[in-house]
Design an enzyme around this catalytic site. Structure first.
Site, PDB file in Angstrom:
ATOM      1  CD  GLN A   1      29.451 -75.100  -6.602  1.00  9.43           C
ATOM      2  OE1 GLN A   1      29.045 -76.082  -7.219  1.00  9.43           O
ATOM      3  NE2 GLN A   1      29.948 -75.173  -5.387  1.00  9.43           N
TER       4      GLN A   1
ATOM      5  NE  ARG B   1      37.931 -75.495 -16.691  1.00 11.63           N
ATOM      6  CZ  ARG B   1      37.571 -75.431 -17.970  1.00 11.63           C
ATOM      7  NH1 ARG B   1      36.309 -75.481 -18.318  1.00 11.63           N
ATOM      8  NH2 ARG B   1      38.496 -75.325 -18.902  1.00 11.63           N
TER       9      ARG B   1
ATOM     10  NE  ARG C   1      20.413 -83.863   1.050  1.00 13.03           N
ATOM     11  CZ  ARG C   1      21.456 -84.659   0.835  1.00 13.03           C
ATOM     12  NH1 ARG C   1      22.241 -85.016   1.832  1.00 13.03           N
ATOM     13  NH2 ARG C   1      21.697 -85.120  -0.377  1.00 13.03           N
TER      14      ARG C   1
HETATM   15  C1  LIG Z   1      21.154 -88.865   4.869  1.00 16.67           C
HETATM   16  C2  LIG Z   1      21.636 -89.014   3.456  1.00 16.67           C
HETATM   17  C3  LIG Z   1      22.745 -89.791   3.198  1.00 16.67           C
HETATM   18  C4  LIG Z   1      23.215 -89.947   1.877  1.00 16.67           C
HETATM   19  N1  LIG Z   1      24.313 -90.728   1.651  1.00 16.67           N
HETATM   20  C5  LIG Z   1      24.749 -90.911   0.389  1.00 16.67           C
HETATM   21  C6  LIG Z   1      25.878 -91.729   0.117  1.00 16.67           C
HETATM   22  O1  LIG Z   1      26.497 -92.282   1.016  1.00 16.67           O
HETATM   23  N2  LIG Z   1      26.284 -91.879  -1.169  1.00 16.67           N
HETATM   24  C7  LIG Z   1      25.618 -91.288  -2.212  1.00 16.67           C
HETATM   25  O2  LIG Z   1      26.007 -91.474  -3.378  1.00 16.67           O
HETATM   26  N3  LIG Z   1      24.557 -90.492  -1.991  1.00 16.67           N
HETATM   27  C8  LIG Z   1      24.101 -90.287  -0.720  1.00 16.67           C
HETATM   28  N4  LIG Z   1      23.013 -89.483  -0.504  1.00 16.67           N
HETATM   29  C9  LIG Z   1      22.389 -88.796  -1.646  1.00 16.67           C
HETATM   30  C10 LIG Z   1      21.090 -89.494  -2.123  1.00 16.67           C
HETATM   31  O3  LIG Z   1      21.358 -90.807  -2.567  1.00 16.67           O
HETATM   32  C11 LIG Z   1      20.437 -88.697  -3.255  1.00 16.67           C
HETATM   33  O4  LIG Z   1      21.326 -88.667  -4.369  1.00 16.67           O
HETATM   34  C12 LIG Z   1      20.121 -87.267  -2.876  1.00 16.67           C
HETATM   35  O5  LIG Z   1      19.541 -87.213  -1.603  1.00 16.67           O
HETATM   36  C13 LIG Z   1      19.163 -86.689  -3.914  1.00 16.67           C
HETATM   37  O6  LIG Z   1      17.887 -87.166  -3.633  1.00 16.67           O
HETATM   38  P1  LIG Z   1      16.889 -87.807  -4.687  1.00 16.67           P
HETATM   39  O7  LIG Z   1      17.588 -88.611  -5.684  1.00 16.67           O
HETATM   40  O8  LIG Z   1      15.744 -88.448  -3.940  1.00 16.67           O
HETATM   41  O9  LIG Z   1      16.153 -86.551  -5.255  1.00 16.67           O
HETATM   42  P2  LIG Z   1      16.303 -85.457  -6.390  1.00 16.67           P
HETATM   43  O10 LIG Z   1      17.428 -85.676  -7.300  1.00 16.67           O
HETATM   44  O11 LIG Z   1      16.200 -84.181  -5.635  1.00 16.67           O
HETATM   45  O12 LIG Z   1      14.976 -85.727  -7.179  1.00 16.67           O
HETATM   46  C14 LIG Z   1      13.678 -85.592  -6.562  1.00 16.67           C
HETATM   47  C15 LIG Z   1      12.838 -86.800  -6.885  1.00 16.67           C
HETATM   48  O13 LIG Z   1      12.640 -86.853  -8.302  1.00 16.67           O
HETATM   49  C16 LIG Z   1      12.602 -88.211  -8.714  1.00 16.67           C
HETATM   50  N5  LIG Z   1      13.725 -88.459  -9.624  1.00 16.67           N
HETATM   51  C17 LIG Z   1      14.797 -87.646  -9.838  1.00 16.67           C
HETATM   52  N6  LIG Z   1      15.600 -88.186 -10.775  1.00 16.67           N
HETATM   53  C18 LIG Z   1      15.049 -89.355 -11.133  1.00 16.67           C
HETATM   54  C19 LIG Z   1      15.413 -90.378 -12.017  1.00 16.67           C
HETATM   55  N7  LIG Z   1      16.513 -90.331 -12.763  1.00 16.67           N
HETATM   56  N8  LIG Z   1      14.599 -91.436 -12.146  1.00 16.67           N
HETATM   57  C20 LIG Z   1      13.459 -91.543 -11.422  1.00 16.67           C
HETATM   58  N9  LIG Z   1      13.047 -90.605 -10.530  1.00 16.67           N
HETATM   59  C21 LIG Z   1      13.840 -89.525 -10.399  1.00 16.67           C
HETATM   60  C22 LIG Z   1      12.721 -89.065  -7.452  1.00 16.67           C
HETATM   61  O14 LIG Z   1      11.433 -89.345  -6.965  1.00 16.67           O
HETATM   62  C23 LIG Z   1      13.443 -88.148  -6.501  1.00 16.67           C
HETATM   63  O15 LIG Z   1      13.229 -88.467  -5.131  1.00 16.67           O
HETATM   64  C24 LIG Z   1      22.532 -89.301   0.794  1.00 16.67           C
HETATM   65  C25 LIG Z   1      21.430 -88.512   1.076  1.00 16.67           C
HETATM   66  C26 LIG Z   1      20.973 -88.349   2.369  1.00 16.67           C
HETATM   67  C27 LIG Z   1      19.773 -87.465   2.632  1.00 16.67           C
END
Ligand SMILES: Cc1cc2nc3c(=O)[nH]c(=O)nc-3n(C[C@H](O)[C@H](O)[C@H](O)COP(=O)(O)OP(=O)(O)OC[C@H]3O[C@@H](n4cnc5c(N)ncnc54)[C@H](O)[C@@H]3O)c2cc1C
Length: 225
Positions: free
Chosen positions: A77, A81, A158
């Site tokens: 990105q 900075r 999304r």
């Molecule tokens: C409608 C909406 C509202 C949201 N509101 C908020 C909010 O208010 N506050 C906030 O903080 N976030 C919010 N989020 C963000 C959300 O909590 C996730 O951080 C973000 O959508 C990334 O998705 P993810 O963690 O499923 O997947 P990614 O990080 O894309 O990872 C894909 C998949 O890999 C696996 N994975 C990845 N990392 C790990 C791990 N460490 N351990 C185990 N499995 C893993 C999981 O199965 C995960 O679904 C929001 C998201 C959406 C879509």
């Protein structure tokens, strides 16, 4: 907003099917049949054999903050900075643009921030410190690489109407770009309510659902407000 697919695995369906065929002692179907079988059966690791890299610009930092929460992608990105953001472009939400008074307040405030930011730089403050003033609306540029497994998950989350409008618009553009080079993947790049098509259902609550598909709670006869 500009979303450009700058790199991708050529013939992604074939690439995935070639990998999957190792498991089944089979040959790629050429029609996406093995891919569909793997997707439906949960054999999703094979979806990691196709990559897509997008260059995205003209989006807000508010958007990219949400984007980079997706951890299974790679990012580069524009740095606040190392790059100076004098006279930065910014995103104006439609709700604000449509309201004359709110629009003026917004534009005036951004202009004041632009002036203050430039003033700090002129005073010798390094960009990494002056940037503390920059708003979420400030436009940025980002390169993101996702494999198909992550891209599907990203779209499931999304493209849902519960996601924020700007990241939804970007997700739609990403789907458009991928479908242009790999039309066979479009059926997988859908909101989560359509991830199990033809069995479509919404897992959100009644108040959050867009109503496009029946609520899961209604289908199984359990009430969840
Ligand atoms: C409608 C909406 C509202 C949201 N509101 C908020 C909010 O208010 N506050 C906030 O903080 N976030 C919010 N989020 C963000 C959300 O909590 C996730 O951080 C973000 O959508 C990334 O998705 P993810 O963690 O499923 O997947 P990614 O990080 O894309 O990872 C894909 C998949 O890999 C696996 N994975 C990845 N990392 C790990 C791990 N460490 N351990 C185990 N499995 C893993 C999981 O199965 C995960 O679904 C929001 C998201 C959406 C879509």
């Amino acid at each position: 907003m500009n979303v450009e697919l700058i790199e991708y695995t050529r013939e992604p369906v074939e690439a995935i099917e070639r990998a999957a065929s190792t498991c089944y002692d089979s040959q790629p179907s050429g029609e996406g049949r093995i891919l569909r079988h793997c997707y439906r059966s949960g054999h999703h690791s094979v979806l990691e054999f196709a990559d897509f890299t997008f260059r995205i610009s003209g989006v807000s930092r508010a958007l990219t903050h949400q984007l980079v929460r997706h951890r299974m992608a790679s990012y580069a990105q524009r740095s606040q900075r190392y790059c100076r953001e004098d006279g930065f472009d910014y995103v104006t939400p439609a709700s604000i643009a449509a309201d004359g008074e709110a629009g003026r307040l917004y534009a005036d405030t951004v202009r004041a921030i632009q002036q203050a930011y430039s003033g700090l730089l002129r005073a010798g403050i390094p960009p990494e410190d002056a940037r503390m003033l920059l708003p979420n609306a400030c436009c940025t540029e980002i390169c993101v690489k996702m494999n198909l497994r992550e891209l599907i998950h990203f779209c499931n989350e999304r493209l849902c109407s519960c996601a924020q409008w700007e990241i939804r618009a970007m997700a739609r553009e990403m789907v458009r770009a991928v479908a242009a080079v790999a039309p066979g993947l479009k059926e997988y790049l859908v909101p989560k309510c359509e991830a199990h098509a033809p069995h479509c259902f919404c897992t959100e609550s009644r108040s959050r659902s867009c109503g496009r598909h029946p609520l899961l709670s209604d289908l199984i006869g359990k009430d969840r407000q």
